[in-house]
Structure formats: structure tokens, C-alpha cells
Design a protein around this motif. Sequence first.
Motif, short mmCIF file in Angstrom:
data_model
loop_
_atom_site.label_atom_id
_atom_site.label_comp_id
_atom_site.label_asym_id
_atom_site.label_seq_id
_atom_site.Cartn_x
_atom_site.Cartn_y
_atom_site.Cartn_z
N THR A 636 0.84 -1.20 0.00
CA THR A 636 0.00 0.00 0.00
C THR A 636 0.88 1.24 0.00
N LEU A 637 0.42 2.25 -0.71
CA LEU A 637 1.25 3.42 -0.96
C LEU A 637 1.51 4.23 0.30
N THR A 638 0.51 4.39 1.15
CA THR A 638 0.65 5.26 2.31
C THR A 638 1.33 4.58 3.48
N HIS A 639 0.92 3.36 3.82
CA HIS A 639 1.38 2.74 5.06
C HIS A 639 2.32 1.56 4.85
N ARG A 640 2.66 1.25 3.59
CA ARG A 640 3.63 0.20 3.27
C ARG A 640 3.26 -1.13 3.94
N LEU A 641 2.02 -1.53 3.79
CA LEU A 641 1.55 -2.83 4.25
C LEU A 641 1.41 -3.75 3.05
N LEU A 688 -4.94 13.24 -10.32
CA LEU A 688 -6.19 13.37 -9.56
C LEU A 688 -5.99 13.45 -8.05
N THR A 689 -4.79 13.26 -7.56
CA THR A 689 -4.55 13.28 -6.12
C THR A 689 -4.30 14.70 -5.63
N PRO A 690 -4.90 15.14 -4.53
CA PRO A 690 -4.59 16.47 -3.99
C PRO A 690 -3.10 16.62 -3.71
N GLN A 691 -2.55 17.76 -4.04
CA GLN A 691 -1.11 17.96 -3.95
C GLN A 691 -0.62 17.82 -2.51
N TYR A 692 -1.39 18.34 -1.55
CA TYR A 692 -0.90 18.28 -0.18
C TYR A 692 -0.94 16.86 0.38
N TYR A 693 -1.79 15.99 -0.18
CA TYR A 693 -1.73 14.58 0.19
C TYR A 693 -0.49 13.94 -0.43
N PHE A 694 -0.26 14.22 -1.71
CA PHE A 694 0.86 13.63 -2.43
C PHE A 694 2.17 14.03 -1.77
N SER A 695 2.30 15.29 -1.36
CA SER A 695 3.55 15.75 -0.77
C SER A 695 3.79 15.14 0.60
N ASN A 696 2.76 14.67 1.27
CA ASN A 696 2.90 14.07 2.60
C ASN A 696 3.15 12.57 2.56
N LEU A 697 3.18 11.98 1.38
CA LEU A 697 3.47 10.55 1.30
C LEU A 697 4.88 10.28 1.80
N PRO A 698 5.08 9.21 2.55
CA PRO A 698 6.44 8.91 3.02
C PRO A 698 7.34 8.54 1.85
N PRO A 699 8.65 8.82 1.93
CA PRO A 699 9.57 8.46 0.85
C PRO A 699 9.55 6.97 0.56
#
Length: 738
Positions: A636-641, A688-699
Motif C-alpha cells: 500500500t502506498l501510504t502505510h507500506r503494508l 487526480l490526487t490532492p497535492q498536499y496529500y501527495f507531498s505528505n506521502l512517506p519516501p
Amino acid sequence: MDGPAALPDSSGSSDGEGDGGDGAAPDRDGLELNPFDGLPFSSRYYKLLKERAALPVWKEKYSFLETLLRDQVVIVSGEGRCGKSSQIPQWCAEFCLSERPEAGSVVCAQVHRQAAVALALRVADEMDVSLGQEVGYAVPFENCCSSETILRYCTAEVLQREMRSLPLLSRYAVVVLDDVHHRSAATDVLLGPLRGVLRARPRLRLVLVLADSPPLLAELRAFYGPAPVLEVGARRTPARVTYRGDALGDPFGSAVRLLFDIHRTGESGDVVVFLACEQEIRRAYELICEEGSRLGPEAGELVAVPLYPREKYKMLRPNDEPEEGSRAPRRRVVLTTSSGEALIGPDAFRFVIDVGLERRKVYNPWIRASAWTTRPISEGRARERRCIPAAPAGQVFCLYSEEWRRRHVQPLAPVQLQECNLTGTVLFLKRMDIAGLGHCDLITKPAPASLMQALEDLDYLAALDDEGNLSEFGIIMSEFPLEPQLAKAVLASCEFDCLSEMLTVAAMVTAPPCFSHPPRGQEEAAWASRHRFVHPEGDHFTLVNIFNAFQEAGEGPRGRGRVEQWCRDRFLDCGALRAAAALRAELVEIAKRVELPWSPPAFGSRENAVNLKKALLSGFFMQTARDVDGAGNYLTLTHRLVAQLHPLSGYRRRRRMPEWVLFHEFRLAERNYIRVVSAVTPELFVQLTPQYYFSNLPPSESKDLLLQASGRSAAPATPERDPDPGAAAPAGPRCSVQ
């Protein structure tokens, strides 16, 4: 405040020997007339009236009506099976009728949809009126009410949805919240806004019905003020209880073995078995059908009746009389879980087998995913089950020891509001704040992490403005009876000219799963039958294919009977598809009411497929994953599960699975699954993803690939090909709102 109304008259005596119905008046021929429909009472009414008079709650009728006349909030407390859920709402209907018909009707909110339907059926029979007219029910995907309905049973979720358009519940004179002690999230959430509604409507009455629970009673009285408490005595002497500590190692196997032992004794009486989850119901049903056929004729027929929590209520009728000359009667065995307790009629069972466990869904806000956990039931549930059999012949078998009960069984059920996703709840409370009810407190505070995650998600979905209130977009989202991500996808579909298809997807993923469980040995046949619906673009598109085919099969004068056989032949659940059709019709009406722009359906074209994925990504950009090794291990992109595709996914039997997918649900289990997935591209995601969500994704390597797709440079990332599928979830949040 208006002056008090006259107390309703009731001519039914405490022993059931009154000469007429409650508040009834004789007609010209001397027959008692039903005050609700003006027709003479039937003979069945008087028979049921005697049965009602035998209930413990019946002795409290006049005390309840006097208290309801005097106080705005009334609390009714008593053990299970004493008649609270069926009698209290009827007396509230009499109260409304005695004031004046235009004063309003009664709504009774239940925790489970099956209980709402079952109680409506029973109460309509007891009141001697037509179901759907004077008494009705409204549950998700089904509404059996009319403009004449004076007593309406519904689920707490349905009452929440009604408050969005009628915040003050102006059509009701009395609101009854039943089974408050179960601490369901929907019921707990209603308690807050209702306090504001009571202040705005001094003549509105609120009745809270719960099992005997001193700690909860104290909380309710602190929340609403010193409301009067009407205590109802026990229904009867509890049945004999036997504790079997030797069954703790294998409660399911012990329950099935004990059932066959009871049946072989030849003692008459039906059995109810409380299991932990639906999977155990299915396993027990298959075992009973298989082993029951091997029993000798002298043992009698063993009839298994599975009651699944998500299915429409199935009537439990009295056991059929044995045929003349038969040596043993038929024995019903009802297999159910905790949510089936309210469906068991009075004196219907002699034996109860209780495994003492239940499976609960617990949401983890740190990783935005739910896991199913098996826990001991509460002491309140254990007491309800011990009250089911008829004493003195009845018997309860608890498949745990008294020592285990003392150590592990908690007095109260867990508060569901502290274990669920609060995003939809916060959206509802924000809507109530706009409606003028002010800040709505909750009787039990949710976990701060869950509240922060809910607010963060609503901010990502553009449902909140800069002050944290609902935006215009969020107000429209709150009109739809959908999870917020799905509501956002529906609104986004208007921009991409695919509203019709998106409404179908929303209905199909919200309704119960449409794939029925195939009998043992027919798994391959079921897959082959379903494969004809598989769409190359993904599972969301497959669901549209199934729904469209179902609609076509149901057309014509003989459509209803034909479509049931059509579903059986394809291993599809006809009830689930009908629920999806009903929900889609409701969504279409809401879309028309809020004037969403409509475009002609274009399902099947390449352009429509891309547009539908754009709409889905607009709502579910937080639920995306990437295949990091080409073997179906999705990170998963956000939480790396790490998770695999669900076994029912149309991609499972492909040689090559898509690299990037969006998913509708993440399930934590021994093997994590993502369910209902469709392929997407990195280019669509960054578009389509909000920029502030995209910028907060972990490296991560995935983020670098997305940056490359967007034309921006990325620093070298650590490869993602070595995650441990069994690794523990992160202990804290991985992103925050900036």
C-alpha cells in the motif's frame, strides 16, 4: 410548552381477560374497534393480548404511560426477553393517538436490520393491523412504510440518514432507541444530536430501552439529566446453566458434538447455537447436513436453520407437528451469532449452546484498515442467552468454565464508537452542526487518533473548509448514504461524464457481497460461471457487468422467478443484487434532488473506462497499492503494508497482474487482502490526487515512480522488494495535514 394531554385509556386487564383492545370503542354491533384502523379486532388479537399480558413489562404499562406524559426522557431497564422491544413502542403509539393524530408518529431504532423487520412483523400482528400501513419498517435497501404508518421500526443508521434532511425529526412525537446497552456506533452517535433536538422540541419524547446496566444508567442520566428509570422484572426463573471448561480448546467442535449428543438422547426441543462468526455458521450447517443424513430414523430429523447477520430476516416459525405415527419429531437447530439474539421468539427453544465468543471488526486509524478479532462476549449478552430457554425444562450449555468467565467476560459490551472508522460519523456530526443543533457531544469520547484521522480524511476529500466546517462540497457528500470516499467519487463522476456507471459501482460495493458461497466441491464450477462477467479493467467494472446482466435477466412478466434461478445458476446472491438495485434507485433519486448533471450511459467504451477510473481515484486515492515483485505482493502506498488480491478478484487467475491498483477495502488477517481492485496508472494518480496529500506521502520507491510520472525529479529511493508480509503495522501516523 403546550399543556399535558390526556392519558390514553386501556381496557386490557393485567391478566389478559379484558373485554376489548387498548383504547377500543364498540361499533353498532358491539364489536370492539381497533383505534388504529377503525376495524373490528380479530380473534387472533385477543389470543395475542393474553400472551402479551403474561410478559413482565405488561405490569409497568400504566407507570410507563404516566411517566411518558410527565417527562421528556424516559429510561426503561430490564433483562432480555421481558417484552420491552415489542410493547414499549406500541404504548408510545397509543400515547401519540391519544394526544392527536397530527402530533406525530413513533420511530423505534434498532441495532440490527433483522431485529427491526422481525419486531415490525410481530407488532403488526399484535396490534391487528397491516404491515406496511399502520406499522412498518425501514432498513437499508428496503422501506416498508406508508403515509399512514404510526409506528416505524428502523435501524439506527436509517434514523441518522433521516436526520440529514429532517434534523429536528418533526414527523415524530416519540423516538425510541432500543438496545442502547449494545453500544453500537450508530446508536451512540444518535444520543448526541437528540439532546439538541429535545431542547428545540419540548414536546418530543425520547425513550431509551436497555438491559439492566447500572454503569450505563449512570452515564445516561448524567448525559440527559436525572431522567426517570422504569425497571422491569425478569421474565422467568433462568434455565439451568451448565459450564463446560473442557470445551475451551475447541469451542466450535465441542458445540457441534454437544448438539449431536443432545439429539441422540431423544429429548424433544429445539436448539439454538451461538457461534463466533459467519464462517462457523457455514461450517456447522454443512456438518449438520452431512452428519444428520447418517442418523437413524429413530433419532428424528435434524433441521439446520442458519441465520447470517447480513441476510434479510428469516422468520422462525413454530416447529411443525410430527406426522402421525412418527416416532420422533423434527428438531430445529438455529445457527447464529451475537446479532441473532433479538430474532429468537419467546419460548421457542429448549436448549442453548453458547461458545462464549464473538468476532468483532476493529479499525486501526494509524493504518486506515480494519481487522477481525475474536473476543469473549459481555456478561450482558451471556445473560440474554441464558434467558432464552423455557424453564424449568430448558438448559443452557456454556462452553467455558466459570473461572474463565470471571477472568475474561467483561460486564459491558465494548463501545463500538471507539473501534470503528469515524470518517462518516464526523461528516454526520458536522452536518448536524450546520443544521442548527450546535456542537454535538458524544456520551463516550472516541479515541483522539481516530478523530484526527477522520478529520484528515475529510480534509483530503475537500469536505471541509479552512475553518474546519463542512464545505459546500461536503454538504452535498453528506446527502448520500455512502462512505465519504464513495460519495466523493460519485460527485467526481459528474465531471467525468460517468455518473450512471459510478452509481452502479457505489450500490454494488455498499450492498452485501453478490457472490454466494458455493457448496463444497463446486468451487471450480462457481469460478467458471462468474468468469464470464470478469472485465479486463478490474473488479469495479466486473460488478457493473454483473448488475447490468441481473437487470436484463429480471425484465419481462416472469422476471422475478426467472432471475432467482438465473442467480442460482451463476452462484450469485439474488438478495444482495436486489439490495444493490434498491440502493441504486435511491442514489438516482438523491442525484436528481441535488441536481447533479447526468450524461448518457457509455459503459464499454475505452473513454468511459478511463473516466470511471478517474472518478474512483478522486475518492480512493488513499487506497492505492503497487505490485513490488511481480508476484502479486501489493504494497500500500501510504502505510507500506503488504497484501494479496482477494480470492474473488477477477485478476487472481491472470498470468500477469496489474502493477498499480486502487482498492475498495483492506482486510487485515493472517494473509492480508485488498478487495475489489481495478488497475490504474501512475499518470492518473498524480493527475487526480490532492497535492498536499501527495507531498505528505512517506519516501519510497513507489513515490519516486510517481514523481517521474509527473515529470518531476526524484532522489534515489530504497527498493521496496523486501517487505515482510507478516510485519507489524506501524505504531504511529505516517502522514499529517500541512
